[in-house]
Design a protein around this motif. Structure first.
Motif, PDB file in Angstrom:
ATOM      1  N   GLU A  49      54.149  31.689  -2.936  1.00 52.99           N
ATOM      2  CA  GLU A  49      55.312  32.613  -2.689  1.00 52.99           C
ATOM      3  C   GLU A  49      55.620  32.125  -1.037  1.00 52.99           C
ATOM      4  O   GLU A  49      56.819  31.936  -0.597  1.00 52.99           O
ATOM      5  CB  GLU A  49      55.075  33.650  -2.945  1.00 52.99           C
ATOM      6  CG  GLU A  49      56.320  34.767  -2.642  1.00 52.99           C
ATOM      7  CD  GLU A  49      56.047  36.127  -2.866  1.00 52.99           C
ATOM      8  OE1 GLU A  49      57.022  36.966  -2.255  1.00 52.99           O
ATOM      9  OE2 GLU A  49      55.052  36.731  -3.216  1.00 52.99           O
ATOM     10  N   ILE A  50      54.685  32.304  -0.432  1.00 47.46           N
ATOM     11  CA  ILE A  50      54.409  32.251   1.019  1.00 47.46           C
ATOM     12  C   ILE A  50      55.172  30.688   1.347  1.00 47.46           C
ATOM     13  O   ILE A  50      55.988  30.446   2.178  1.00 47.46           O
ATOM     14  CB  ILE A  50      53.372  32.562   1.793  1.00 47.46           C
ATOM     15  CG1 ILE A  50      53.050  33.898   1.529  1.00 47.46           C
ATOM     16  CG2 ILE A  50      53.579  32.151   3.427  1.00 47.46           C
ATOM     17  CD1 ILE A  50      51.532  34.534   2.154  1.00 47.46           C
ATOM     18  N   ALA A  51      54.357  29.737   0.491  1.00 49.84           N
ATOM     19  CA  ALA A  51      54.751  28.449   1.053  1.00 49.84           C
ATOM     20  C   ALA A  51      56.175  28.041   0.627  1.00 49.84           C
ATOM     21  O   ALA A  51      56.710  27.443   1.488  1.00 49.84           O
ATOM     22  CB  ALA A  51      53.896  27.534  -0.021  1.00 49.84           C
ATOM     23  N   LEU A  52      56.868  28.403  -0.290  1.00 51.97           N
ATOM     24  CA  LEU A  52      58.180  28.047  -0.699  1.00 51.97           C
ATOM     25  C   LEU A  52      59.024  28.732   0.287  1.00 51.97           C
ATOM     26  O   LEU A  52      60.174  28.249   0.837  1.00 51.97           O
ATOM     27  CB  LEU A  52      58.429  28.685  -2.188  1.00 51.97           C
ATOM     28  CG  LEU A  52      57.941  28.032  -3.272  1.00 51.97           C
ATOM     29  CD1 LEU A  52      58.149  28.833  -4.402  1.00 51.97           C
ATOM     30  CD2 LEU A  52      58.366  26.604  -3.403  1.00 51.97           C
ATOM     31  N   ALA A  53      58.989  30.138   0.803  1.00 51.70           N
ATOM     32  CA  ALA A  53      59.605  30.591   1.781  1.00 51.70           C
ATOM     33  C   ALA A  53      59.522  30.158   3.143  1.00 51.70           C
ATOM     34  O   ALA A  53      60.482  29.857   3.791  1.00 51.70           O
ATOM     35  CB  ALA A  53      59.197  32.086   1.794  1.00 51.70           C
ATOM     36  N   TRP A  54      58.286  29.829   3.525  1.00 58.12           N
ATOM     37  CA  TRP A  54      58.151  29.044   4.951  1.00 58.12           C
ATOM     38  C   TRP A  54      58.754  27.687   4.856  1.00 58.12           C
ATOM     39  O   TRP A  54      59.263  27.250   5.670  1.00 58.12           O
ATOM     40  CB  TRP A  54      56.904  28.976   5.261  1.00 58.12           C
ATOM     41  CG  TRP A  54      56.147  30.454   5.815  1.00 58.12           C
ATOM     42  CD1 TRP A  54      56.645  31.620   5.376  1.00 58.12           C
ATOM     43  CD2 TRP A  54      55.265  30.568   6.965  1.00 58.12           C
ATOM     44  NE1 TRP A  54      55.939  32.582   6.217  1.00 58.12           N
ATOM     45  CE2 TRP A  54      55.529  32.032   7.178  1.00 58.12           C
ATOM     46  CE3 TRP A  54      54.974  29.796   7.833  1.00 58.12           C
ATOM     47  CZ2 TRP A  54      54.582  32.571   8.372  1.00 58.12           C
ATOM     48  CZ3 TRP A  54      54.210  30.245   9.079  1.00 58.12           C
ATOM     49  CH2 TRP A  54      53.825  31.607   8.995  1.00 58.12           C
TER      50      TRP A  54
END
Length: 166
Positions: A49-54
């Motif tokens: 989730e963090i990877a996609l957002a960043w």
């Protein structure tokens, strides 16, 4: 010795995330409470989730990083295409050596070459002096609420950027 600034890639983002968390706790933690730091940079590991957002945020920005001779990331920053400094973080061990200012200059150089000449930032108490040294002017104080916790910061701008009136 100053190392050259390089562009960020998606492969750098886990290291950026770890540096972000360390920087908020060690540097911003001198002026924000533990509770404020915990909602600003939750103690959460790197995940999809963090990877996609960043990755999405980085895709719409100019970026740079400095790597130390020993391979550790000393700092990273990115500037969105609309002129907003979205990220500017320096590792605690590399703080107060001018890296934040160098990254601001580099990203402004890249943006100016693309036709952007007005910039703004929602600066923390810790980063406000770095932006002021880079000729950003204070527009107003700001308060955000995250998970019921108030976090104060500052809106600063440079190059004629003006906040839209509501």
């Amino acid at each position: 010795m100053t190392m050259p600034l390089e562009a960020l890639s998606a492969a750098d983002l886990p290291s950026c995330h770890a540096l972000f968390q360390a920087s908020v706790r060690a540097l911003a933690g001198t002026v924000y409470t533990e509770e404020q730091c915990a909602v600003w940079a939750p103690a959460r590991g790197w995940d999809e989730e963090i990877a996609l957002a960043w990755q999405a945020r980085l895709a719409d920005a100019w970026s740079c990083k400095e790597m130390a001779a020993d391979g550790r990331m000393a700092g990273f920053a990115w500037l969105k295409r609309d002129g907003e400094f979205d990220m500017l973080y320096v590792a605690p061990w590399a703080a107060r050596r001018g890296l934040g200012g160098r990254m601001i200059v580099e990203l402004e150089r890249q943006a100016t070459a693309a036709g952007v000449n007005a910039y703004y930032v929602w600066a923390s108490h810790a980063s406000r002096p770095v932006f002021e040294r880079a000729a950003y002017r204070l527009l107003r104080p700001n308060r955000i609420i995250r998970q019921g916790v108030a976090i104060d910061n500052w809106l600063l701008a440079k190059g004629g950027w003006r906040e839209e009136e509501s």
